[in-house]
Design a protein around this motif. Structure first.
Motif, short mmCIF file in Angstrom:
data_model
loop_
_atom_site.label_atom_id
_atom_site.label_comp_id
_atom_site.label_asym_id
_atom_site.label_seq_id
_atom_site.Cartn_x
_atom_site.Cartn_y
_atom_site.Cartn_z
N ASN A 2 1.22 -0.94 0.00
CA ASN A 2 0.12 -0.59 -0.10
C ASN A 2 0.90 1.38 0.06
OD1 ASN A 2 -2.30 -1.36 0.27
ND2 ASN A 2 -2.26 -1.70 2.68
N SER A 3 2.44 0.84 0.37
CA SER A 3 2.93 2.35 0.78
C SER A 3 4.14 2.13 0.35
CB SER A 3 2.46 2.76 1.82
OG SER A 3 3.11 1.87 2.90
N LEU A 4 4.95 2.82 -0.19
CA LEU A 4 6.69 3.44 -0.50
C LEU A 4 7.31 3.87 1.10
CD1 LEU A 4 7.33 4.74 -3.96
CD2 LEU A 4 6.96 2.23 -3.02
N ARG A 85 3.99 18.26 -9.87
CA ARG A 85 2.76 16.79 -9.81
C ARG A 85 3.66 16.51 -8.73
NH1 ARG A 85 -1.40 14.57 -13.85
NH2 ARG A 85 -2.14 13.09 -12.75
N LEU A 86 3.15 15.31 -7.91
CA LEU A 86 3.84 14.47 -7.22
C LEU A 86 3.06 13.14 -7.01
CD1 LEU A 86 4.48 17.42 -5.52
CD2 LEU A 86 4.37 15.84 -3.08
N TYR A 87 4.11 11.96 -7.60
CA TYR A 87 2.93 10.86 -8.20
C TYR A 87 3.72 9.44 -7.22
CZ TYR A 87 4.12 11.11 -12.88
OH TYR A 87 6.01 11.75 -13.44
N ALA A 88 3.38 8.33 -7.29
CA ALA A 88 3.73 7.69 -6.93
C ALA A 88 3.69 6.20 -8.05
CB ALA A 88 3.73 6.84 -5.73
N ASP A 89 4.87 5.89 -8.47
CA ASP A 89 4.73 4.96 -9.12
C ASP A 89 5.65 3.15 -8.20
OD1 ASP A 89 5.12 2.85 -11.14
OD2 ASP A 89 6.26 3.69 -12.78
N ALA A 90 4.32 2.56 -7.78
CA ALA A 90 4.40 1.34 -7.15
C ALA A 90 5.45 0.63 -7.99
CB ALA A 90 3.11 1.02 -6.70
N SER A 91 5.88 0.25 -8.97
CA SER A 91 6.02 -0.85 -10.18
C SER A 91 6.97 -0.56 -10.37
CB SER A 91 5.33 -1.06 -11.56
OG SER A 91 5.34 0.02 -12.76
N ASN A 141 -0.30 5.13 -4.44
CA ASN A 141 -1.85 5.86 -4.82
C ASN A 141 -1.46 7.51 -5.02
OD1 ASN A 141 -2.68 6.13 -2.76
ND2 ASN A 141 -4.88 5.83 -3.73
N LEU A 142 -0.04 7.40 -4.38
CA LEU A 142 -0.22 8.86 -4.34
C LEU A 142 -0.10 9.85 -5.64
CD1 LEU A 142 1.23 11.50 -3.51
CD2 LEU A 142 3.17 11.04 -3.30
N ASP A 143 -1.18 10.89 -5.33
CA ASP A 143 -1.08 11.63 -7.17
C ASP A 143 -1.52 13.43 -6.71
OD1 ASP A 143 -0.97 12.68 -9.81
OD2 ASP A 143 -2.47 11.64 -10.04
#
Length: 667
Positions: A2-4, A85-91, A141-143
């Motif tokens: 669910n998180s980094l 923009r701030l967003y995460a790419d978990a993959s 899912n940060l965006d």
């Protein structure tokens, strides 16, 4: 997953070697923020690495520069200028901090610091203490997406800085931290006086700091092309080596040469600049005070300004090669009057910013913006004082964020706003109001002062007491004496008695203390509007002041008492800023109002004169103590400038009162 989870040694910051220096400076500041909160500085690399097990990367992207190491297919869309923009790419275990341009990327960096390290924009001015963290969780899912701001140019004008200037000179951090604060608040422009120097086409050293932090330079209302006629003689002596010609309207050739050097200097230095065109005199005065061949009639005077503004605009276009540059003209004092009468006809165009100024002494939309023809093809700017040199707030905030919102909303209702300038002088006293302005200028559609203030109080004083502190702020501003009924439709607190008005009452009455007059106050020298200096209603100034002080010290006393009662209930980490920004100003204004009340009693009534002067002295000492109680740590000796040459100068007022008591007290 669910998180980094960021922890020591498991992540790095990625920023290109070729990135712009202001972005690298913001990255270094982010490192410092990590050190403050987590106890270590993460490493910085220039190229993203292969997907190593457990490795997380914070990737800094400025879309306006070419970076071959970033896969553009992984980037999410942005808006226009300064969007971020701030967003995460978990993959890929990557967290992107992206900006459309340089400042967009800087804003993304500081947004991350605020959202996840809990470093507030006013960390320095609020005496913030970091809450230590072992790890930070970033939702997969940060965006967070921030569109372009509505107002393109969002400026501070530090003016009348007798406290701020000597304090800045003490340390490198003091000198620069306000610029970092501006970027954390997502502002982008600093307004300055003349910055052109001689004889080698260079801007003043102060501009180098703006360049270092990635901020835009703009100029004041009397500074044409970044220069002022106060340097007229210096130009001819240092650059041309000749005797300076007289300032004459008929000598247009010399005026053009003077402006050409200024324009050339700005262009050579490469500093991002919002041009100002202006035609005023030597310093802050109408041009007809400096040019002996100036016309006398208002229409003729306006025609001269019209011609000079067009000359400057044409010169800027020619030198920059830009047929449509962003250029501002500011309608201050006599220009405001001439525009309201229809005599002034400034240039128009898609990128011309007609900058209106809040009325002098008290701050509300002036006649020129009220009568503005909304069909005019220009963008609008607005300049408002939180602090004012002569009669306004100086050692304590007074205007308030609600009044700020009303002013800017009114201007925006006339035509879309593209420039905001707030004059806050020494800055520290006005950081809440400045924060409100910054928030509103980014997104005027959603901004609401009550919502802003609640969020501000949650951020700096904790959620548990946020509503209580919010009410204290409101009651503090409403404690000020409204010495004249409002005239502008819908505007609360149009006329209020700021602390510099108190200072002028002390000074003016003391000069004629032995001869009582019910109306002893005189207009400020060169006041252009009768009654504007004090705006006291009624036929008897002294009685109005006595009544007003009695009402206002009662209100300030109650707010100050509530502040004192709340202080021990606040968590310890919030008490310092609460004291400095709200409680101490309440106590200062309460004691100042008591002091002026007793001073006026001593002036009007001879009986018990010594007693009232003693009380006036005692209360003014208490007011001084309230202010000086905010001098601590990095702000030690903050009021040193007030002791020597301050606009208020409390020590001088105390000396004045002691002298009056010794001379006129009962023997």
């Amino acid at each position: 997953m669910n998180s980094l989870v960021l922890s020591e040694g498991n992540f790095r910051i990625v920023v290109s070697d070729g990135e712009l220096p202001p972005i690298k400076l913001a990255v270094a500041t982010l490192q410092r923020d990590f050190k403050s909160v987590m106890g270590f500085r993460p490493s910085i690399v220039s190229v993203p690495t292969d997907r190593e097990a457990g490795s997380i990367e914070l990737i800094i992207v400025n879309e306006s520069t070419v970076n071959p190491n970033v896969d553009k297919s992984e980037l999410r869309s942005l808006d226009g200028f300064e969007s971020h923009r701030l967003y995460a790419d978990a993959s890929t275990k990557r967290i992107y901090l992206t900006g459309k341009d340089m400042r967009g990327a800087i804003y993304a960096i500081y947004t991350f610091s605020e959202k996840f390290l809990d470093v507030p924009p006013l960390w320095f001015f609020s005496s913030w203490r970091p809450q230590k963290k072992e790890q930070i969780e970033i939702p997969c899912n940060l965006d967070y997406f921030y569109k372009s701001p509505q107002v393109r140019y969002r400026a501070w004008f530090p003016n009348d800085t007798e406290l701020f200037t000597p304090w800045r000179q003490r340390t490198l951090q003091n000198n620069e931290v306000w610029l970092e604060t501006m970027l954390r608040l997502k502002l982008n422009t600093v307004e300055m006086e003349q910055t052109v120097t001689y004889p080698d086409y260079k801007l003043a050293e102060s501009v180098s700091l703006l360049h270092k932090y990635g901020l835009i330079l703009s100029s004041t209302h009397h500074t044409a092309c970044n220069n002022n006629l106060v340097t007229w003689k210096e130009y001819w002596c240092k650059v041309r080596g000749i005797t300076p010609p007289k300032l004459l309207l008929s000598d247009e050739k010399s005026l053009r040469e003077f402006w050409q050097y200024s324009i050339e200097t700005v262009c050579r230095c490469g500093q991002e600049n919002l041009w100002t065109i202006a035609f005023r005199g030597i310093g802050d005065q109408p041009y007809w005070a400096a040019f002996e061949d100036a016309p006398v009639g208002e229409k003729e005077r306006a025609e001269v300004i019209n011609r000079m503004l067009r000359i400057q605009l044409d010169m800027i276009k020619e030198r920059t090669g830009n047929p449509n540059p962003f250029v501002r003209v500011t309608f201050y004092d006599e220009l405001s009057d001439l525009l309201a009468k229809g005599y002034l006809r400034p240039p128009v165009g898609d990128n011309i910013l007609w900058t209106f100024v809040a009325a002098r002494r008290d701050h509300y939309p002036n006649d020129d913006i009220v009568s503005f023809d909304t069909a005019t093809r220009v963008k609008l700017g607005y300049y408002m004082n939180f602090q004012f040199t002569s009669t306004g707030a100086h050692l304590a905030a007074a205007e308030g964020p609600w009044k700020m919102e009303f002013n800017f909303r009114y201007v925006n209702s006339r035509r879309s706003l593209a420039l905001s300038v707030v004059n806050a002088g020494n800055l520290r006293e006005f950081v809440m109001e400045l924060s409100a302005n910054a928030s509103m200028m980014w997104d005027m559609v959603t901004y609401d002062t009550d919502e802003f203030l609640y969020d501000f109080c949650v951020r700096y004083f904790g959620k548990k007491h946020a509503k209580e502190v919010m009410q204290l702020y409101r009651d503090y501003y409403h404690a000020y004496w409204e010495q004249k009924s409002a005239e502008f439709p819908g505007l609360e607190r149009q006329f209020i008695f700021h602390d510099l008005r108190y200072a002028r009452v002390f000074k003016q009455i003391s000069e004629h203390f032995e001869h009582f007059s019910p109306n002893p106050l005189k207009e400020i020298i060169r006041e252009r509007v009768s009654g504007r200096s004090f705006r006291i209603e009624g036929s008897n100034q002294v009685d109005s002041l006595l009544s007003g002080m009695e009402r206002t010290f009662g209100r300030f006393d109650k707010v100050a008492q509530r502040c004192a009662e709340l202080m021990p209930r606040l968590p310890e980490q919030y008490r310092c800023f609460f004291h400095d920004n709200l409680s101490a100003p309440c106590h200062y204004m309460a004691a100042l109002s008591h002091s002026l009340y007793h001073f006026l009693r001593a002036y009007k009534y001879t009986e018990k004169r010594t007693e009232h002067l003693d009380l006036s002295i005692e209360y003014l000492e208490t007011a001084q103590e309230a202010l000086y109680s905010t001098q601590h740590d990095i702000f030690t000796d903050w009021y040193a400038g007030d002791k020597s040459h301050g606009k208020f100068n409390i020590p001088a007022k105390l000396t004045l009162l002691h002298n009056l008591r010794d001379r006129y007290g009962e023997k």
